[in-house]
Design a protein around this motif. Structure first.
Motif, short mmCIF file in Angstrom:
data_model
loop_
_atom_site.label_atom_id
_atom_site.label_comp_id
_atom_site.label_asym_id
_atom_site.label_seq_id
_atom_site.Cartn_x
_atom_site.Cartn_y
_atom_site.Cartn_z
N LYS A 1 17.94 50.18 30.17
CA LYS A 1 17.20 48.98 29.75
C LYS A 1 18.04 48.05 28.89
O LYS A 1 17.65 46.92 28.64
CB LYS A 1 15.92 49.38 29.01
CG LYS A 1 16.12 49.93 27.62
CD LYS A 1 14.79 50.18 26.96
CE LYS A 1 14.92 50.58 25.51
NZ LYS A 1 13.61 50.73 24.85
N TYR A 2 19.21 48.57 28.41
CA TYR A 2 20.10 47.70 27.63
C TYR A 2 21.11 46.99 28.52
O TYR A 2 21.89 46.19 28.05
CB TYR A 2 20.84 48.52 26.57
CG TYR A 2 19.92 49.08 25.52
CD1 TYR A 2 19.11 48.26 24.75
CD2 TYR A 2 19.85 50.46 25.29
CE1 TYR A 2 18.27 48.78 23.80
CE2 TYR A 2 19.00 50.98 24.33
CZ TYR A 2 18.22 50.13 23.59
OH TYR A 2 17.39 50.64 22.64
N LYS B 1 19.95 37.92 11.93
CA LYS B 1 19.86 38.14 13.37
C LYS B 1 18.43 37.88 13.87
O LYS B 1 18.23 37.35 14.97
CB LYS B 1 20.29 39.56 13.72
CG LYS B 1 21.80 39.81 13.53
CD LYS B 1 22.19 41.20 14.00
CE LYS B 1 23.70 41.39 13.84
NZ LYS B 1 24.44 40.54 14.80
N ILE B 2 17.43 38.28 13.06
CA ILE B 2 16.03 38.01 13.44
C ILE B 2 15.79 36.51 13.58
O ILE B 2 15.12 36.04 14.51
CB ILE B 2 15.06 38.62 12.40
CG1 ILE B 2 15.09 40.16 12.49
CG2 ILE B 2 13.65 38.11 12.61
CD1 ILE B 2 14.29 40.85 11.41
N GLN C 1 21.46 40.61 24.37
CA GLN C 1 20.28 41.30 24.85
C GLN C 1 20.17 42.70 24.23
O GLN C 1 19.09 43.16 23.85
CB GLN C 1 20.31 41.40 26.39
CG GLN C 1 19.11 42.08 27.00
CD GLN C 1 17.79 41.33 26.74
OE1 GLN C 1 17.78 40.10 26.60
NE2 GLN C 1 16.70 42.09 26.65
N LEU C 2 21.33 43.40 24.11
CA LEU C 2 21.36 44.74 23.54
C LEU C 2 20.92 44.71 22.08
O LEU C 2 20.12 45.55 21.63
CB LEU C 2 22.77 45.35 23.66
CG LEU C 2 22.96 46.74 23.05
CD1 LEU C 2 22.04 47.76 23.71
CD2 LEU C 2 24.42 47.16 23.17
N GLU C 3 21.43 43.72 21.31
CA GLU C 3 21.08 43.62 19.89
C GLU C 3 19.59 43.34 19.72
O GLU C 3 18.93 43.92 18.84
CB GLU C 3 21.90 42.52 19.22
CG GLU C 3 23.34 42.93 18.96
CD GLU C 3 24.07 41.92 18.07
OE1 GLU C 3 23.45 40.89 17.71
OE2 GLU C 3 25.24 42.16 17.73
N ILE C 4 19.04 42.45 20.56
CA ILE C 4 17.62 42.12 20.47
C ILE C 4 16.77 43.38 20.71
O ILE C 4 15.82 43.68 19.98
CB ILE C 4 17.25 41.00 21.47
CG1 ILE C 4 17.90 39.67 21.03
CG2 ILE C 4 15.73 40.83 21.57
CD1 ILE C 4 17.75 38.55 22.07
N ALA D 1 16.75 47.95 8.88
CA ALA D 1 18.16 47.69 8.63
C ALA D 1 18.93 48.99 8.43
O ALA D 1 20.06 49.15 8.92
CB ALA D 1 18.32 46.78 7.41
N GLU D 2 18.29 49.94 7.71
CA GLU D 2 18.95 51.24 7.48
C GLU D 2 19.09 52.00 8.79
O GLU D 2 20.11 52.66 9.03
CB GLU D 2 18.15 52.05 6.47
CG GLU D 2 18.86 53.31 6.02
CD GLU D 2 18.15 53.99 4.87
OE1 GLU D 2 18.54 55.13 4.54
OE2 GLU D 2 17.20 53.41 4.32
N LEU D 3 18.06 51.94 9.64
CA LEU D 3 18.15 52.60 10.94
C LEU D 3 19.28 52.04 11.79
O LEU D 3 19.93 52.78 12.53
CB LEU D 3 16.82 52.47 11.69
CG LEU D 3 15.62 53.25 11.12
CD1 LEU D 3 14.36 52.90 11.88
CD2 LEU D 3 15.88 54.75 11.20
N LEU D 4 19.49 50.72 11.69
CA LEU D 4 20.53 50.05 12.48
C LEU D 4 21.92 50.16 11.85
O LEU D 4 22.92 49.84 12.50
CB LEU D 4 20.17 48.57 12.68
CG LEU D 4 18.93 48.30 13.55
CD1 LEU D 4 18.50 46.84 13.42
CD2 LEU D 4 19.24 48.63 15.01
#
Length: 644
Positions: free
Chosen positions: A590-591, A637-638, A603-606, A624-627
């Motif tokens: 899906k990425y 980025k949002i 697309q991958l970042e979104i 943010a911590e998860l990423l």
């Protein structure tokens, strides 16, 4: 002339001349009349033969004994032998020219005279010796002396448990009992070996001090093999005496085997170089008694020494195991850097010293027992027992007995009283895994333990006070079980004083790589194999798998990979299980996007930001911590990608 001398009563010896056939008994027709109820009417017959005189038992009730041994057939009587008929002791003498009277030193089951003195002793000396051995007053004095010796040995070793110190003390007593002994030693042999080695030796005669390490293996093995004490009255008389004894220069020797219930330990030996004194038969009997006492003392000292060493070893191993357990149960052993696991560990640290019950929830394989160990070993009860019981693994009928114990006879098979796990864990912690599987009747008894701090064994009436902290764990929804009537609501609230939830691995995907590396290191150490690590592609597949079995499943996968992987290799995608590769492929698909690299990256970042926000339930700091990025970068980025 051949005769039998009755020496039963000291000072009142009677002499009976022997005919070609002499009948001994209680009947008036007997040639030698012995008026005693223990003597049969016709008890024994003595008859002359070409070789001397024979004695025969005439089917008497109490038997005929030669030197303490009962005869079952006609026996030759050498000069000086003791004949026991009932309470009477008769000494055979033959002073006729056909048979010179040679002194015979009788042997018993436990002793043996190897060599006699140079010349025969006069008849009077023999009679005196025999009378001394049997006289009531002198025998009583000798008995008193022997008892005092054994009392001295008992007192001397009362508080001595070291074998060498024990033997030194005993040798000093032996020197006191046998003042003519110049050297005394104990030689022992190891189980399964034949050679004896001197364990303890003391020399009082300077002439023997130069031979401190010398012993006769031949004499020692003869005493051990025959299991009898040996007396050498003159070492220079017998050519059979080994060269080692002659080198020592001892004139007479007493050697006794150290016989214990399980085996013969070795020998106890004393030697005298004095030409004026030779060890006697009386010395041999006393020395044999001392040796039997010494054997038991050495045997007991060895047992105590073995128990002491075993106790020290067990204590050392137990101490090391507890130390290792504390290390393995430390917070550093719980691997994870995600926000959820950090929050869980912070809560665990706060409740370690709390005396209240804790309910640990989470899916199977998330590490609930590891959290329970961390609570115990980092709290105030860390030095006390930590007992684990899986409630689902024990049949319901036996669960109460395991928890609370049972009395003897409480049910079929209860052959003795048993202490339950709560009794074993007193002052410590009981961890009840899968508490949701516990039967309702057992739940009621557990509630009493929680409320009253007391229990009763199955089949018992005695109330036992206990001090136990309870940690419980379950992968079931206990509130739903309460609604179905499967779990007691009052017990739930008693257990759920401090709830701790362990998040599943799919909710902390960023910990997967850390856990994989951790399990790889442990598994390589277990099998003795070197694996360099994971390729980036393999880590990506591992991180994108949902892990329905959680941490347990991940560990099993890594252990399987290490078992099958070549030595000194890298873990590649092809080494991963098929289910990991298939489901990871679907998620990674899906990425993928068509177009330029910039468009695919965008697309991958979104997609990843949206997944992180969903996992964090909209909390941007957690997302943010998860990423693995800062909150500021996430906000940018949002905003750039117009993510709502």
């Amino acid at each position: 002339m051949a005769e039998l001398i009755d020496i039963t009563t000291p000072g009142q010896e009677k002499s009976y001349s022997l005919k070609d056939v002499t009948i001994i008994g209680r009947a008036s027709t007997a040639d030698i009349l012995l008026d005693d109820l223990m003597v049969s009417r016709h008890h024994a017959k003595v008859s002359k033969s070409d070789g001397g005189y024979l004695i025969e038992d005439l089917n008497s009730r109490n038997g005929v004994f030669l030197n303490g041994e009962r005869i079952t057939s006609p026996q030759h009587m050498p000069c000086g032998i003791n004949v026991c008929i009932g309470p009477h002791i008769l000494v055979f003498k033959d002073t006729g020219p056909a048979q010179p009277c040679l002194t015979e030193y009788p042997s018993s089951e436990y002793t043996q005279v190897i060599v006699a003195t140079k010349e025969p002793l006069p008849v009077g000396t023999i009679d005196g010796k025999i009378c001394h051995d049997t006289a009531g007053k002198e025998e009583f004095e000798q008995l008193q002396k022997s008892l005092k010796i054994f009392q001295d040995i008992t007192k001397a070793i009362d508080n001595i448990f070291d074998i060498d110190a024990l033997l030194k003390e005993i040798i000093q007593i032996i020197f006191t009992v046998f003042p003519h002994a110049g050297r005394c030693f104990v030689a022992l042999q190891e189980p399964g070996e034949t050679k004896l080695t001197i364990r303890t030796i003391q020399t009082r005669d300077p002439a023997l001090s130069e031979e401190e390490s010398l012993l006769s293996q031949t004499l020692a093995h003869r005493a051990i093999g025959e299991r009898r004490s040996l007396l050498i009255m003159d070492t220079h008389m017998d050519s059979r005496v080994s060269m080692s004894i002659k080198l020592i220069g001892a004139n007479s020797i007493l050697c006794a085997p150290l016989i214990c219930p399980q085996r013969t330990l070795g020998i106890l030996q004393i030697e005298s170089k004095s030409k004026k004194y030779e060890f006697t038969k009386a010395d041999l009997g006393l020395f044999t008694g001392i040796a039997s006492q010494v054997a038991l003392l050495i045997y007991n000292a060895e047992l105590l020494d073995g128990l002491r060493k075993a106790k020290e070893r067990i204590e050392y191993e137990n101490k090391n195991l507890k130390k290792q357990q504390r290390v393995r149960s430390s917070f550093n052993d719980i691997v994870g850097a995600s926000l959820k696991i950090k929050e869980t560990l912070e809560l665990v640290k706060k409740v370690c010293d709390s005396p209240y019950s804790i309910l640990i929830t989470g899916e199977s394989g998330t590490g609930k027992e590891l959290i329970a160990k961390a609570i115990h070993y980092n709290g105030a009860r860390s030095g006390q027992p930590f007992v684990v019981l899986n409630c689902a693994a024990i049949p319901r009928d036996l669960l109460e007995s395991e928890l609370f114990g049972h009395e003897k006879g409480a049910f079929t098979g209860a052959v003795e009283t048993k202490q339950g796990l709560f009794g074993v864990a007193d002052k410590g912690t009981v961890f009840l895994d899968e508490i949701g599987e516990m039967h309702a009747q057992t739940q009621a008894k557990l509630l009493r333990v929680l409320q009253e701090k007391e229990l009763q064994r199955v089949g018992g009436t005695k109330v036992i006070k206990i001090d136990v902290r309870i940690l419980a764990a379950t992968n079931k929804d206990l509130k739903a079980a309460i609604g179905k009537g499967e779990f007691r609501e009052d017990l739930f609230y008693r257990l759920n004083v401090v709830p701790i939830h362990i998040p599943p691995l799919r909710e902390r995907m960023e910990d997967i790589a850390l856990l994989a590396e951790h399990f790889l290191s442990l598994s390589c150490a277990d099998v003795g194999k070197r694996i360099k690590g994971f390729t980036p592609e393999a880590l990506t597949f591992l991180s994108n798998y949902s892990w329905p079995g959680n941490v347990r499943e991940l560990r099993n996968v890594i252990e399987r990979i290490v078992t099958l992987a070549p030595h000194d290799s890298m873990v590649e995608v092809e080494m991963l299980p098929q289910e990991v590769r298939n489901k990871s492929d679907v998620r990674m698909q899906k990425y993928k996007s068509t177009g330029t690299l910039y468009e695919a990256q965008k697309q991958l970042e979104i997609e990843m930001i949206m997944d992180a926000l969903k996992s964090a339930e909209g909390n941007k700091s957690k997302a943010a911590e998860l990423l693995g990025i800062s909150r500021k970068v996430l906000y940018e980025k949002i905003e750039n990608y117009n993510i709502l």
